[in-house]
Design a protein around this motif. Sequence first.
Motif, PDB file in Angstrom:
ATOM      1  N   GLN A  89      -6.036   7.235  23.158  1.00 31.33           N
ATOM      2  CA  GLN A  89      -6.525   8.492  23.706  1.00 31.33           C
ATOM      3  C   GLN A  89      -6.797   9.510  22.598  1.00 31.33           C
ATOM      4  N   GLU A  90      -6.019   9.431  21.518  1.00 26.59           N
ATOM      5  CA  GLU A  90      -6.131  10.430  20.452  1.00 26.59           C
ATOM      6  C   GLU A  90      -7.297  10.120  19.507  1.00 26.59           C
ATOM      7  N   VAL A  91      -7.315   8.914  18.964  1.00 25.54           N
ATOM      8  CA  VAL A  91      -8.397   8.497  18.056  1.00 25.54           C
ATOM      9  C   VAL A  91      -8.817   7.090  18.475  1.00 25.54           C
ATOM     10  N   PRO A  92      -9.622   6.973  19.525  1.00 24.78           N
ATOM     11  CA  PRO A  92      -9.963   5.649  20.051  1.00 24.78           C
ATOM     12  C   PRO A  92     -10.680   4.751  19.053  1.00 24.78           C
ATOM     13  N   LEU A  93     -11.453   5.320  18.143  1.00 26.04           N
ATOM     14  CA  LEU A  93     -12.136   4.495  17.147  1.00 26.04           C
ATOM     15  C   LEU A  93     -11.127   3.807  16.238  1.00 26.04           C
ATOM     16  N   LEU A  94     -10.096   4.525  15.829  1.00 27.20           N
ATOM     17  CA  LEU A  94      -9.060   3.938  14.982  1.00 27.20           C
ATOM     18  C   LEU A  94      -8.287   2.863  15.738  1.00 27.20           C
ATOM     19  N   ALA A  95      -8.029   3.091  17.012  1.00 25.04           N
ATOM     20  CA  ALA A  95      -7.345   2.086  17.828  1.00 25.04           C
ATOM     21  C   ALA A  95      -8.168   0.811  17.944  1.00 25.04           C
ATOM     22  N   ALA A  96      -9.496   0.942  17.987  1.00 25.48           N
ATOM     23  CA  ALA A  96     -10.364  -0.225  18.076  1.00 25.48           C
ATOM     24  C   ALA A  96     -10.468  -0.963  16.750  1.00 25.48           C
ATOM     25  N   ALA A  97     -10.375  -0.246  15.641  1.00 24.59           N
ATOM     26  CA  ALA A  97     -10.588  -0.855  14.325  1.00 24.59           C
ATOM     27  C   ALA A  97      -9.336  -1.466  13.726  1.00 24.59           C
ATOM     28  N   LEU A  98      -8.171  -0.890  13.962  1.00 20.83           N
ATOM     29  CA  LEU A  98      -6.955  -1.347  13.289  1.00 20.83           C
ATOM     30  C   LEU A  98      -6.615  -2.819  13.534  1.00 20.83           C
ATOM     31  N   PRO A  99      -6.861  -3.394  14.712  1.00 26.90           N
ATOM     32  CA  PRO A  99      -6.583  -4.827  14.860  1.00 26.90           C
ATOM     33  C   PRO A  99      -7.395  -5.715  13.928  1.00 26.90           C
ATOM     34  N   TRP A 100      -8.471  -5.193  13.360  1.00 28.35           N
ATOM     35  CA  TRP A 100      -9.294  -5.948  12.422  1.00 28.35           C
ATOM     36  C   TRP A 100      -8.775  -5.841  10.992  1.00 28.35           C
ATOM     37  N   VAL A 101      -7.800  -4.982  10.755  1.00 29.42           N
ATOM     38  CA  VAL A 101      -7.292  -4.750   9.401  1.00 29.42           C
ATOM     39  C   VAL A 101      -6.260  -5.824   9.059  1.00 29.42           C
TER      40      VAL A 101
END
Length: 278
Positions: A89-101
């Motif tokens: 909810q806070e930074v949805p783009l970061l939530a979507a990208a972190l599993p790829w890190v």
Amino acid sequence: MKPAPFDYLRPATLTEALAALAAGGDEARVIAGGQSLMPMLNMRLVQPRLLIDLGRLEELRTLTAEDGWLTVGAAVTQGQVLARPTLAQEVPLLAAALPWVGHFQTRNRGTLCGSVAHADPSAETPLCLVATGGEVVLRNAWRRRSVPAADFFLGPLTTVKAADEIVECVRFPLAKPGSGHAFREVSMRHGDFAIVACAATVDGGQATLAVGGVADRPSRRSWPLVDGGLPADLDEALNAFAWDLGGDDDQHATARYRRDLVRRIGRTVLEEALSCRR
């Protein structure tokens, strides 16, 4: 290979760490998670005389959402950020990208600030920081300064950070009502560095696409929405963006393939971001 000999300091306070960094100058390096620096030490690409460990400083474990920002301190791991219940909810783009890190194991050690300081052009965290219009907070023994993410990265493994500064924290703007976000990347295997990564945001009357893995740093471009939708000439705009990014042939992909990914994935993530506005 193994690292060249160095002295190791685990300071008790941030003040002590910054004083040691100032005294060490170009011969000192800081470490928090070590997922970027340790391979470079082992291959002797860097040979500091002093290694300053920030990983256990409570002052740098900040992970808060206030005043319109999600603030992530230098000692906060990628895994801790990803496990935050309110991240989507806070930074949805970061939530979507972190599993790829990387992988589960590396995210439990690697830090967001370490990835930003390392400045690999293919890394996901710098890309998200640029895409969202985030900031990097730098600090030395005398001052603290904030640098817009778009101005922080100068090239591969090169930033505006001075030798006596640390990345104290990074700040992502909190998502606004009505905004949309999407992330996709192509890599040889899941967890490898991206051949091309695309991050899209739609906020207000503007759509933004940020691309990593092609140019020498994360790059972004924005276009106004037309009647609430993407512009009719988006394909031409994406083609121009892909060519402007440049890119080179390497062992992973050709520049031509990367341009094609920018055009194809870029449109996909922009459409996804537009369709998922909250």
